[in-house]
Design an enzyme around this catalytic site. Structure first.
Site, PDB file in Angstrom:
ATOM      1  N   LYS A 107      -4.815  -1.462  15.284  1.00 55.88           N
ATOM      2  CA  LYS A 107      -5.449  -0.668  14.237  1.00 55.88           C
ATOM      3  C   LYS A 107      -6.576   0.195  14.823  1.00 55.88           C
ATOM      4  CE  LYS A 107      -2.644  -1.453  11.297  1.00 55.88           C
ATOM      5  NZ  LYS A 107      -1.972  -0.450  10.496  1.00 55.88           N
ATOM      6  N   ASN A 115       2.112   4.644   7.512  1.00 54.20           N
ATOM      7  CA  ASN A 115       1.695   3.424   6.806  1.00 54.20           C
ATOM      8  C   ASN A 115       2.373   2.164   7.328  1.00 54.20           C
ATOM      9  OD1 ASN A 115       0.800   1.777   4.324  1.00 54.20           O
ATOM     10  ND2 ASN A 115       3.042   1.707   4.213  1.00 54.20           N
ATOM     11  N   THR A 142      -1.294  -7.823  -0.548  1.00 57.98           N
ATOM     12  CA  THR A 142       0.109  -7.389  -0.402  1.00 57.98           C
ATOM     13  C   THR A 142       0.828  -8.535   0.301  1.00 57.98           C
ATOM     14  OG1 THR A 142      -0.214  -6.493   1.813  1.00 57.98           O
ATOM     15  CG2 THR A 142      -0.649  -4.993  -0.015  1.00 57.98           C
ATOM     16  N   ILE A 180       0.827  -1.209   0.000  1.00 55.57           N
ATOM     17  CA  ILE A 180       0.000   0.000   0.000  1.00 55.57           C
ATOM     18  C   ILE A 180       0.865   1.265   0.000  1.00 55.57           C
ATOM     19  CG2 ILE A 180      -1.621   1.314   1.431  1.00 55.57           C
ATOM     20  CD1 ILE A 180      -2.794  -1.475   2.300  1.00 55.57           C
ATOM     21  N   SER A 232      -5.060   2.803   8.980  1.00 56.70           N
ATOM     22  CA  SER A 232      -5.646   1.903   9.976  1.00 56.70           C
ATOM     23  C   SER A 232      -6.089   0.644   9.233  1.00 56.70           C
ATOM     24  CB  SER A 232      -6.802   2.608  10.683  1.00 56.70           C
ATOM     25  OG  SER A 232      -7.444   1.757  11.590  1.00 56.70           O
ATOM     26  N   TYR A 284      -3.394  -7.834  16.532  1.00 54.57           N
ATOM     27  CA  TYR A 284      -3.377  -6.841  15.443  1.00 54.57           C
ATOM     28  C   TYR A 284      -4.537  -5.859  15.536  1.00 54.57           C
ATOM     29  CZ  TYR A 284      -3.469  -5.138  10.554  1.00 54.57           C
ATOM     30  OH  TYR A 284      -3.486  -4.358   9.415  1.00 54.57           O
TER      31      TYR A 284
END
Ligand code: NAP
Length: 272
Positions: free
Chosen positions: A178, A108, A209, A23, A160, A174
């Protein structure tokens, strides 16, 4: 309208953490295409690392292919671990030294590896928090300090996740990172409004990704995910590029601050 006038970020400077892959890379390339100079950070890739080399080549190709009267931006890349507060400070300081100012910052850099809840150990949990929350905080604060000093406003974007809003059984280390990043952008939006610095969050859904490779490599998991996305496909890094330009460009989103923008092909509303 001339090509120069159409470049939405002409004359601006952006700094992006974790900008060599996924990203971050897609945003870096689109910012360059829109005329911004971009300083990107990576963890410390060697000079001949293919990721680093291909980003530099992409930036050069973009410059070659565009007319001189409406140049795309220039790229500066720097190594550093965002868990060290000095990394963010150096990134924004060097962006200013090379390009004269800082207008846009994108937090990021992030990490995620799925893990069963009961198997998450202290190291895994702490590292996830350190990179995704502390790292984003240190670098965003360094960028904000500089923007306040400049006195010209600015735009800060936190990457986020849809995971800030929905749970995941393999994401217990995780999802809170976020959610914290989302909350941080909202509080920063209030704190920085008087300085005309807009702070917003992008919430990607599932984007293919390296971070999501484990899901994409598994055909069954991939099909399961696609069925949960009304758009019928998982996202591509480039899907985040336009929304990141929108939030960066004052002429498009000048009254948008404290917002959360889902970029998920409708996944969140489908899950509700
Ligand atoms: P990615 O391709 O793995 O990119 C992550 C980037 O963060 C890499 O450039 C990586 O650098 C960098 N990074 C990791 N740890 C770092 C550290 N300690 N210091 C500096 N840089 C560090 O994954 P991505 O999917 O593009 O992820 C980008 C952001 O989007 C993350 O914050 C992630 O949480 C978020 N997101 C992704 C998805 C998805 O489905 N992919 C969904 C929602 C949100 P190296 O390559 O040098 O390690």
């Amino acid at each position: 309208m001339s090509a120069a006038a159409m470049r939405l970020l002409a004359g601006k400077t952006a700094a992006i953490t974790g900008g060599t892959t996924g990203i971050g890379r897609a945003i870096t390339i689109e910012y360059l295409r829109q005329g911004a100079n971009v300083a990107v950070n990576h963890l410390g890739l060697a000079k001949d690392d293919p990721l680093r080399k291909s980003l530099i080549e992409d930036a050069e190709r973009l410059r070659r292919e565009t007319p001189n009267e409406a140049p795309t931006g220039q790229l500066l890349e720097l190594a550093g671990d965002v868990t060290d507060p000095k990394t963010g400070e150096q990134l924004v300081a060097q962006a200013v030294e090379r390009f004269g100012q800082l207008d846009i910052f994108v937090a990021n850099a992030g990490i995620f590896k799925p893990c069963q809840f009961l198997d998450i150990d202290k190291e895994m949990f702490d590292t996830s928090m350190r990179v995704n929350v502390n790292g984003a905080f240190y670098a965003s604060q360094a960028a904000a300090r500089l923007m306040v000093k400049q006195g010209k406003g600015g735009s800060i974007i936190g990457i986020s996740s849809i995971s800030a809003l929905v749970g995941g059984g393999l994401q217990v280390h995780y999802t809170p990172t976020k959610a914290a990043l989302l909350s941080m952008t909202q509080s920063m939006a209030i704190a920085l409004a008087k300085d005309r610095i807009r702070v917003n969050a992008l919430l990607p859904g599932t984007i293919h990704t390296q971070l999501a490779d484990h899901d994409m490599a598994n055909e069954e998991k991939r099909r399961y995910l696609e069925q949960r996305i009304p758009w019928g496909r998982v996202g591509r890094p480039e899907d985040l590029a336009g929304p990141a330009v929108f939030l960066a460009a004052d002429q498009m989103s000048g009254f948008v601050t404290g917002a959360q923008l889902l970029v998920d092909g409708g996944m969140y509303v489908h899950l509700q």
